[in-house]
Every structure is written in C-alpha cells, then in structure tokens.
Write a protein that holds these residues in place. Structure first.
Motif, PDB file in Angstrom:
ATOM      1  N   ILE A  32      56.189 -44.626 -22.674  1.00 56.05           N
ATOM      2  CA  ILE A  32      54.838 -45.129 -22.594  1.00 56.05           C
ATOM      3  C   ILE A  32      54.180 -44.779 -23.875  1.00 56.05           C
ATOM      4  O   ILE A  32      53.271 -45.655 -24.278  1.00 56.05           O
ATOM      5  N   SER A  33      55.001 -44.216 -24.853  1.00 52.45           N
ATOM      6  CA  SER A  33      54.660 -43.967 -26.194  1.00 52.45           C
ATOM      7  C   SER A  33      54.478 -45.188 -26.968  1.00 52.45           C
ATOM      8  O   SER A  33      53.866 -45.269 -28.207  1.00 52.45           O
ATOM      9  N   ARG A  34      55.240 -46.309 -26.515  1.00 50.20           N
ATOM     10  CA  ARG A  34      55.243 -47.559 -27.342  1.00 50.20           C
ATOM     11  C   ARG A  34      54.212 -48.627 -27.134  1.00 50.20           C
ATOM     12  O   ARG A  34      54.483 -49.610 -27.252  1.00 50.20           O
ATOM     13  N   ALA A  35      53.396 -48.110 -25.973  1.00 47.87           N
ATOM     14  CA  ALA A  35      52.391 -49.008 -25.401  1.00 47.87           C
ATOM     15  C   ALA A  35      51.486 -49.561 -26.623  1.00 47.87           C
ATOM     16  O   ALA A  35      51.209 -51.018 -26.632  1.00 47.87           O
ATOM     17  N   GLY A  36      50.899 -48.803 -27.376  1.00 50.01           N
ATOM     18  CA  GLY A  36      50.069 -49.249 -28.493  1.00 50.01           C
ATOM     19  C   GLY A  36      50.701 -50.380 -29.383  1.00 50.01           C
ATOM     20  O   GLY A  36      50.256 -51.154 -29.823  1.00 50.01           O
ATOM     21  N   ASN A  68      45.390 -45.291 -29.537  1.00 43.91           N
ATOM     22  CA  ASN A  68      44.648 -44.597 -30.551  1.00 43.91           C
ATOM     23  C   ASN A  68      45.534 -44.669 -31.886  1.00 43.91           C
ATOM     24  O   ASN A  68      45.023 -44.927 -32.912  1.00 43.91           O
ATOM     25  N   ALA A  69      46.696 -44.587 -31.606  1.00 45.90           N
ATOM     26  CA  ALA A  69      47.459 -44.501 -33.019  1.00 45.90           C
ATOM     27  C   ALA A  69      47.712 -45.837 -33.548  1.00 45.90           C
ATOM     28  O   ALA A  69      48.082 -45.680 -34.746  1.00 45.90           O
ATOM     29  N   HIS A  70      47.405 -46.802 -32.854  1.00 47.93           N
ATOM     30  CA  HIS A  70      47.353 -48.172 -33.499  1.00 47.93           C
ATOM     31  C   HIS A  70      46.136 -48.998 -33.650  1.00 47.93           C
ATOM     32  O   HIS A  70      46.055 -50.263 -33.812  1.00 47.93           O
ATOM     33  N   GLU A  71      45.199 -47.959 -33.396  1.00 48.51           N
ATOM     34  CA  GLU A  71      43.678 -48.445 -33.768  1.00 48.51           C
ATOM     35  C   GLU A  71      43.404 -49.374 -32.675  1.00 48.51           C
ATOM     36  O   GLU A  71      42.515 -50.576 -32.976  1.00 48.51           O
ATOM     37  N   ILE A  72      43.517 -49.208 -31.423  1.00 52.54           N
ATOM     38  CA  ILE A  72      43.455 -50.078 -30.359  1.00 52.54           C
ATOM     39  C   ILE A  72      42.096 -49.503 -29.344  1.00 52.54           C
ATOM     40  O   ILE A  72      42.630 -48.544 -28.858  1.00 52.54           O
ATOM     41  N   ASP A  73      41.395 -50.022 -29.451  1.00 59.06           N
ATOM     42  CA  ASP A  73      40.111 -49.644 -28.554  1.00 59.06           C
ATOM     43  C   ASP A  73      40.399 -49.742 -26.923  1.00 59.06           C
ATOM     44  O   ASP A  73      41.161 -50.923 -26.846  1.00 59.06           O
ATOM     45  N   TYR A  74      39.734 -49.420 -25.840  1.00 55.76           N
ATOM     46  CA  TYR A  74      40.244 -49.592 -24.724  1.00 55.76           C
ATOM     47  C   TYR A  74      38.917 -49.187 -23.841  1.00 55.76           C
ATOM     48  O   TYR A  74      38.095 -48.461 -24.136  1.00 55.76           O
ATOM     49  N   ALA A  75      38.776 -49.725 -22.359  1.00 52.38           N
ATOM     50  CA  ALA A  75      37.677 -49.319 -21.667  1.00 52.38           C
ATOM     51  C   ALA A  75      38.687 -49.253 -20.278  1.00 52.38           C
ATOM     52  O   ALA A  75      39.380 -49.977 -19.989  1.00 52.38           O
ATOM     53  N   ILE A  76      38.294 -48.042 -19.665  1.00 51.66           N
ATOM     54  CA  ILE A  76      39.089 -47.792 -18.466  1.00 51.66           C
ATOM     55  C   ILE A  76      38.459 -48.251 -17.134  1.00 51.66           C
ATOM     56  O   ILE A  76      37.286 -47.559 -16.877  1.00 51.66           O
TER      57      ILE A  76
END
Length: 405
Positions: A32-36, A68-76
C-alpha cells in the motif's frame, strides 16, 4: 432454450473480439505504500478515496501517507455501505465534482470498489445509473483508477464488472464494460489480517464460486482455466487456515492472490446461476453475497453436474478427488469447516417465483451456463432452502420417557 443457446453462441463469438486488459498489480506486504507512486505515474493531483465508514479506517493513514509523500491531495468519500445503491453512486459523483478530483482510489471490499467503478462511469457519462445496466453501456475511459482490496473474495480489482443495488425495486444489477477495469491494483495481505472469521469465510467462498463458475461455463478459455484452477487450489488449502487464524500472513497472502486470480478468470469467462440467484437474494433480503454463494453453490452444482461431468471431474482431480460428486461433497465440507449456514431464514415462499424469474433473466441474458435451468426448476431449487429453513424452525417432537413404577 433454443433462443438462449443462440444468444450464448453469438455472445461467445463477440466475447472473443473484446480485449480485456489486466491492471498493473503491486502485491506483497506493505505494498500500500506504493499507492502515491502509482497515482503520480498518471499525473493525479487530487484523488477521491472511496471507502466504507469504518471497515477500512485503520488502513487510511498508510494510504494518505503515501499520497502525501508524492504531493497528491485527496478527498475522502466514506459513505459506501454493503450493497452500494444508485443513490450512493450519484452522491459520490457529485462529491468528485465538488472537490475537483481528477482520479479515484477505492479502498475496501467489493462494495467500495464496485461503487468507485460506477462513480467513475457516472462522472464521464453523466447519465442515470440504471441505464448503464448490462454490457458495454459506458465505452468511455474512466478517470485514473486504483483499487486496493481489503477482503479476499470479490476480485473486483481484476474485473470489468460492478454490481449496484436498486432498493426501490429490491434488486441488484450488473454493469459490464472493459473501461471499469482499474488501472492499478494493490494486493497487500497486511490489510486483511484484521478481517473477522465470518467475513473471511464468506468472501473466500465468493472467490471459490467465481473460479468454479468460470471453469464450468461455456466461455472458458485456456487462460481463464489456468486462473480458475490456481484460485481453486489455493482456496481449498488456505481458506480454512485464514479462517482459523486471521494473523496467518501466508494464508492471507495466498487468499488475496486467489481472489485476484478468480477475478481474472470470471471477468473473461463469466459466472452462472449461483451468482444470478445470489444477486436476487441480496437485493431482496440483503443477504451477504458471499454467504449466499456459499449456500447455493453445492445445490446448483448438483443440478449442473450431468451437463459438465468432465469439467467437474477435472476440478475433483485438482484437489485430489475422483469425480464431480466428490468435489461437490468437498464444497459442503468446506462450508461446514467455515461454519457457513445452509439455508436462508429470510426467504419467503411468495417471493420465490419473482426471485427465480429475475435470476433466470440475469443468467440467460449474460451467463454461459453449461445446463439450462427452467423457471420451475429454479423455483424448486429455492424451495429446498425454504424447506430447510422451516425444518430448522420446527422443534423436534419430544419422546416421553418410560418411568419405572
């Protein structure tokens, strides 16, 4: 029957013309750590995370940290309940637009993944969800899409289908289109170690049903057969282990891959009567899909066995047995090991004709079953579970004991 065979024959040829790709898969502990990283590959800047209200809450921090580590914003969007509805899909599509999302991540079991698929479809098509029912009604690429299953059963991360509920009609319907296949899938066994035994059992039997119905159906191919057999071998070996010990990481990993392989099999070879009937029972009574499949599978296989003896024998040989009847008995034995019920207490006699009619309409309109089930035969099959339920509800007569004077 002639019309059904003609439709299946035409669909079989058309099916060969449709190319079904595979998602890019990342598998293993902490994958899951590779999602970004994956989402950054498709230029995602703001992802809509589609999940349930509680079941996947513990996994969210790991996903969010990776984004966050790849500077991708998100909305849940955490409003998905079991058996996602038309209304939930519509709300989700509005949410996607309201928060200016450009991609979708599904985190959870089959319900969040299926819901995310159809949210994506509604975003790009902007039409009533009910009109998407059936095959090839979308035909427009979805936003970049990552699926992260937290159960080992639906295989939705590998399929071109989604199932949505229509509460007003008390019915489920399937939407089938290659564009529904996720771009990426992350299969991380760590996400499944906390799954309760009952859900482990039900989702595992769902995966078994996918593989078995894909194998005995008439759309099977060498590729779908290979995936189905791999899944079936793993499930009979590792599902009881995962059920007994949820922390058994090897069993969880093997079951996660079995679910994916079964998904690869049935998205190419389709399913059959078990799923068609289970969908109607789920839509009518909210019976969990995997549980319904587990209960129905042995009885449907008993009916179909004369029409696919050789295929059933191959499945028996696969797990060290001699013939199809022994394979069916082994499915019953597996259900017993998993403490699965064998009847439907919710089932009402007056509903059976409608359930049978809807199930046959779904099966005969889509699925390449090896033998034909009539309306009356389907009703009788369901009546068996009604009789079983009534027997369970009726107490045994008490025999008076003789008392010596």
């Amino acid at each position: 029957m002639f019309l059904y065979k003609a439709v299946v024959g035409v669909n079989k040829q058309l099916n060969k013309l449709v190319t079904i790709p595979f998602p890019h898969v990342e598998a293993g502990i902490d994958s899951i750590s590779r999602a970004g990283e994956l989402m950054s590959l498709v230029g995602a800047r703001k992802a809509m995370i589609v999940t349930g209200r509680s079941s996947s809450a513990a996994m969210l921090p790991s996903l969010c940290d990776s984004l966050n580590a790849h500077e991708i914003d998100y909305a849940i969007f955490n409003q998905v309940m079991p058996d996602p509805t038309i209304a939930t899909v519509a709300t989700g599509a509005d949410f996607y637009k309201q928060y200016n999302c450009d991609s979708i991540i599904a985190l959870g079991g089959g319900s969040p993944i299926d819901c995310a698929k159809v949210i994506g479809a509604k975003v790009v098509k902007d039409r009533p969800v009910r009109t998407m029912a059936g095959k090839l009604k979308i035909r427009k690429k979805l936003p970049p899409f990552l699926a992260i299953p937290t159960t080992a059963g639906t295989g939705s991360e590998a399929t071109v289908a989604a199932v949505i509920s229509d509460p007003a009609a008390r019915q489920k319907f399937a939407i089938v289109d290659p564009v529904l296949l996720p771009d990426f899938a992350i299969i991380d066994p760590n996400l499944m170690t906390g799954l309760p035994p009952g859900m482990t059992a039900a989702t595992g039997m769902d995966a078994l049903t996918h593989a078995v119905e894909a194998f005995i159906g008439t759309y099977n191919t060498p590729l779908s057969d290979s995936y189905a057999k791999q899944a079936i071998e793993k499930i009979f070996t590792f599902l009881p282990k995962a059920y007994e010990n949820g922390q058994d990481i090897e069993a969880r990993e093997q079951m996660a891959m079995a679910s994916y392989e079964a998904g690869c099999a049935f998205t190419r070879a389709f399913v059959g009567y078990v799923h068609a009937i289970a969908h109607q029972l789920g839509g009518m009574y909210h019976i969990p899909h995997g549980q319904a499949n587990a209960i129905l599978l042995p009885e449907v296989l008993r009916f179909l066995h004369p029409y696919c003896k050789q295929r059933m024998k191959e499945l028996a040989t696969l797990i060290g047995l001699s013939n199809g009847n022994e394979f069916i008995d082994e499915v019953v034995s597996l259900n017993n090991k998993l403490n699965m019920p064998d009847s439907f207490p919710e089932l009402k006699a007056e509903d059976i004709p409608l359930i049978a009619k809807r199930a046959l309409a779904e099966a005969h309109g889509t699925y390449p079953v090896p033998g034909y089930l009539s309306q009356r035969q389907c009703e009788r099959l369901l009546e068996q579970f009604l009789i079983a339920t009534q027997k369970e509800a009726t107490p045994e007569p008490v025999t008076p004991k003789c008392v010596e004077s």
